[in-house]
Design an enzyme around this catalytic site. Structure first.
Site, PDB file in Angstrom:
ATOM      1  N   ASP A 246      34.518  49.328  47.386  1.00 44.83           N
ATOM      2  CA  ASP A 246      33.455  50.364  47.774  1.00 44.83           C
ATOM      3  C   ASP A 246      34.550  51.598  48.533  1.00 44.83           C
ATOM      4  OD1 ASP A 246      33.851  49.254  49.914  1.00 44.83           O
ATOM      5  OD2 ASP A 246      31.611  48.297  50.375  1.00 44.83           O
TER       6      ASP A 246
ATOM      7  N   SER B  93      31.994  42.186  58.690  1.00 47.34           N
ATOM      8  CA  SER B  93      32.029  42.246  56.466  1.00 47.34           C
ATOM      9  C   SER B  93      32.884  41.564  55.797  1.00 47.34           C
ATOM     10  CB  SER B  93      31.283  43.354  56.208  1.00 47.34           C
ATOM     11  OG  SER B  93      32.357  44.693  56.220  1.00 47.34           O
TER      12      SER B  93
ATOM     13  N   HIS C  62      36.083  47.727  50.945  1.00 45.32           N
ATOM     14  CA  HIS C  62      35.986  46.949  51.583  1.00 45.32           C
ATOM     15  C   HIS C  62      36.701  46.244  50.111  1.00 45.32           C
ATOM     16  CE1 HIS C  62      32.103  47.122  53.746  1.00 45.32           C
ATOM     17  NE2 HIS C  62      32.985  46.301  54.408  1.00 45.32           N
TER      18      HIS C  62
END
Ligand SMILES: *[C@@H]1O[C@H](CO)[C@@H](O)[C@H](O)[C@H]1NC(C)=O
Ligand SMILES: *[C@@H]1O[C@H](CO)[C@@H](O)[C@H](O)[C@H]1NC(C)=O
Ligand SMILES: *[C@@H]1O[C@H](CO)[C@@H](O)[C@H](O)[C@H]1NC(C)=O
Ligand SMILES: *[C@@H]1O[C@H](CO)[C@@H](O)[C@H](O)[C@H]1NC(C)=O
Length: 358
Positions: free
Chosen positions: A324, A48, A327
Site C-alpha cells: 500500500d 505495523s 507496508h
C-alpha cells in the site's frame, strides 16, 4: 605452514571442538550451535510491520482486500497475507500466529505468547499512536501478572490451557521491530538534523524497555533494525536522506544492544539487519520475479468488492513489493523472512531457532 600429523590432528580436534561447542562470531563459546532452542512462547513489540491485528481490534477494523492472499479475509494486518512475524511463528513451530493482546475476540489462544505491536507505534511517546513502546511494556507486565494470578488462584483448566505457563516467560523469545515511526514522525514535524539528534534519546527509551522486560525474567531478545523508507522513489525505490537517517538509527541500535548484552547477565541478543534484507529485495526486485523497482508500490489500481471501491491496494500483490505504499506484501515478507530466519542477516550469525545461544 607444514602439515605434520600433529597439526592435522590439532586441526581435526579444533574442528571437532568447534562443532561440539559451537563458537559464535564474536568468539564467545556457546553451548552448541547445532542445538535448537525451545521457545514455548513469543512476545512481540512493534509497529505495523508486525501488528497481527492489535490496532484493527482497538480502533477501526482494516477491511478488504487486506488478508486476501493468505487468510481469505481481512486479518487485521496491513498486508494481503502474512507478516515476517507470522513466518517466524511458523518456523518456531508455534500452534498459532501470535495473537494481538488487544484482540478480545480472537479465536487463537495466548498459550504461545502475545503480540503487543500496533500500527503506527513508536518508541517515544507522542507519535502517531497512543500505544508507544512503554505502553506495550505495561500491557506485557499486566498480561504476565494476570496469567500468574489466574494460574495460582483459579481451578478453570480450560482457561489455563489458553495461557502461557508462568515458567514460559523466562524461556520465551522477545522480539522487537520498532523505530521507523519515530523517524517518520520526527522528519514530518522537525528537521533532518533534529531527527538525527533525537536518536540517542529514542534508543535510551528502547534500552529502558528491554531492561524492564529483563527484570520481568526475559532473557532471549531478537531485535530487527529499521527498514528503508518506502514510496518516494529514487532509482531503487528509496529516499536517500531518509535512508541515511534509518542507517544512523541502526548503527546506534546495534551498539545499544552490545551495551545491553554487556550489562544484563545471561541475556542473549540477536541484532537482525532487516534493513539490508529489504534493501536487497528492492535492489534486485526484477531478478526476484517482482515488477521493476520503479513500480515498487502497487497502490495504483482500485479493487471493487460487491460494488464497493477500495483504493490503495493492488491487483497483483505477488508481483509487487509494497502492498500500500508503506507496508510490504506477503510475497515480499516471505522473501525477506527467508534471509532473516536462517540467521544470514543476524549478528551473531545464528538462525532464529538457535537465538537462545546468541
Ligand atoms: C504463584 O505460585 C507460585 C508457585 O506456587 C509462587 O511461587 C508465586 O509466588 C505465586 N505468585 C503469586 C502472584 O501469587
Ligand atoms: C506531525 O505531528 C502531528 C501531531 O502532532 C501528526 O498528526 C502528524 O501526522 C505529524 N506529521 C507527520 C508528517 O508525521
Ligand atoms: C458479497 O455479497 C454476497 C451477497 O450479499 C455475500 O454472500 C458475499 O460474502 C459478499 N462478498 C464479500 C467478499 O463480502
Ligand atoms: C539463508 O537463506 C537465503 C535465502 O534462501 C540463502 O540465500 C542464504 O544462503 C541462506 N544462508 C544461510 C547461512 O543458510
Amino acid at each position: 605452514m607444514v602439515f605434520t600429523k600433529e597439526t592435522q590432528m590439532f586441526g581435526l580436534l579444533f574442528l571437532f571442538l568447534f562443532w561440539v561447542l559451537g563458537v559464535s562470531t564474536n568468539g564467545v563459546v556457546i553451548p552448541s550451535a547445532l542445538e535448537k532452542c525451545h521457545f514455548p512462547a513469543v512476545f512481540n513489540f512493534g509497529d505495523s510491520n508486525s501488528d497481527t491485528g492489535g490496532l484493527s481490534a482497538a480502533f477501526w477494523a482494516i477491511g478488504w482486500p487486506s488478508g486476501e492472499t493468505f487468510f481469505g479475509k481481512p486479518s487485521g494486518r496491513s498486508c494481503d497475507g502474512r507478516l515476517i512475524v507470522d513466518f517466524m511463528s511458523e518456523e518456531l513451530g508455534l500452534t498459532s500466529y501470535v495473537r494481538p493482546y488487544l484482540d478480545s475476540l480472537g479465536l487463537d489462544s495466548f498459550s504461545n505468547g502475545a503480540n503487543f505491536a500496533t500500527g503506527g507505534s513508536s518508541i517515544k511517546q507522542g507519535g502517531y499512536s497512543p500505544f508507544h513502546l512503554d505502553v506495550q511494556i505495561s500491557q506485557f507486565r499486566q498480561f504476565k501478572a494476570r496469567v500468574i494470578d489466574i494460574v495460582n488462584y483459579t481451578q478453570h483448566e480450560k482457561g489455563k490451557a489458553d495461557l502461557p505457563k508462568p515458567e514460559d516467560f523466562s524461556k520465551a523469545l522477545y522480539i522487537f521491530d520498532i523505530g521507523q515511526n519515530d523517524l517518520a514522525f520526527g522528519l514530518g514535524n522537525s528537521s533532518e538534523s533534529e531527527t538525527l539528534a533525537s536518536i540517542p534519546s529514542i534508543l535510551d527509551l528502547f534500552s529502558a524497555a528491554v531492561q524492564q522486560l529483563y527484570s520481568e525474567g526475559a532473557r532471549v531478545f531478537w531485535v530487527h533494525n529499521t527498514g528503508p523508507f518506502g514510496c518516494d522513489l529514487d532509482k531503487n525505490g528509496c529516499v536517500i536522506p531518509l535512508n541515511e537517517i534509518a542507517q544512523e538509527f541502526n548503527t546506534q541500535l546495534k551498539s545499544k544492544l552490545t551495551q545491553l548484552k554487556a550489562n544484563l547477565a545471561g541475556a542473549a541478543f540477536t541484532y537482525v539487519d532487516a534493513y539490508t534484507a529489504k534493501f536487497n529485495l528492492v535492489n534486485t526486485a526484477k531478478a526476484q520475479g517482482f515488477v521493476d523497482p520503479l513500480d515498487f508500490c502497487c497502490c495504483r489500481e482500485k479493487v471493487v468488492v460487491n460494488g464497493t471501491v477500495y483504493g490503495g491496494s493492488c491487483a497483483n500483490p505477488t508481483k509487487h513489493i509494497s502492498w500500500d505504499g508503506t507496508h510490504y506484501t506477503e510475497a515480499a515478507n516471505k522473501w525477506v523472512s527467508k534471509f532473516i530466519l536462517n540467521g544470514s542477516m543476524s549478528d551473531p550469525l545464528i538462525p532464529i531457532n538457535q537465538a537462545c545461544h546468541a
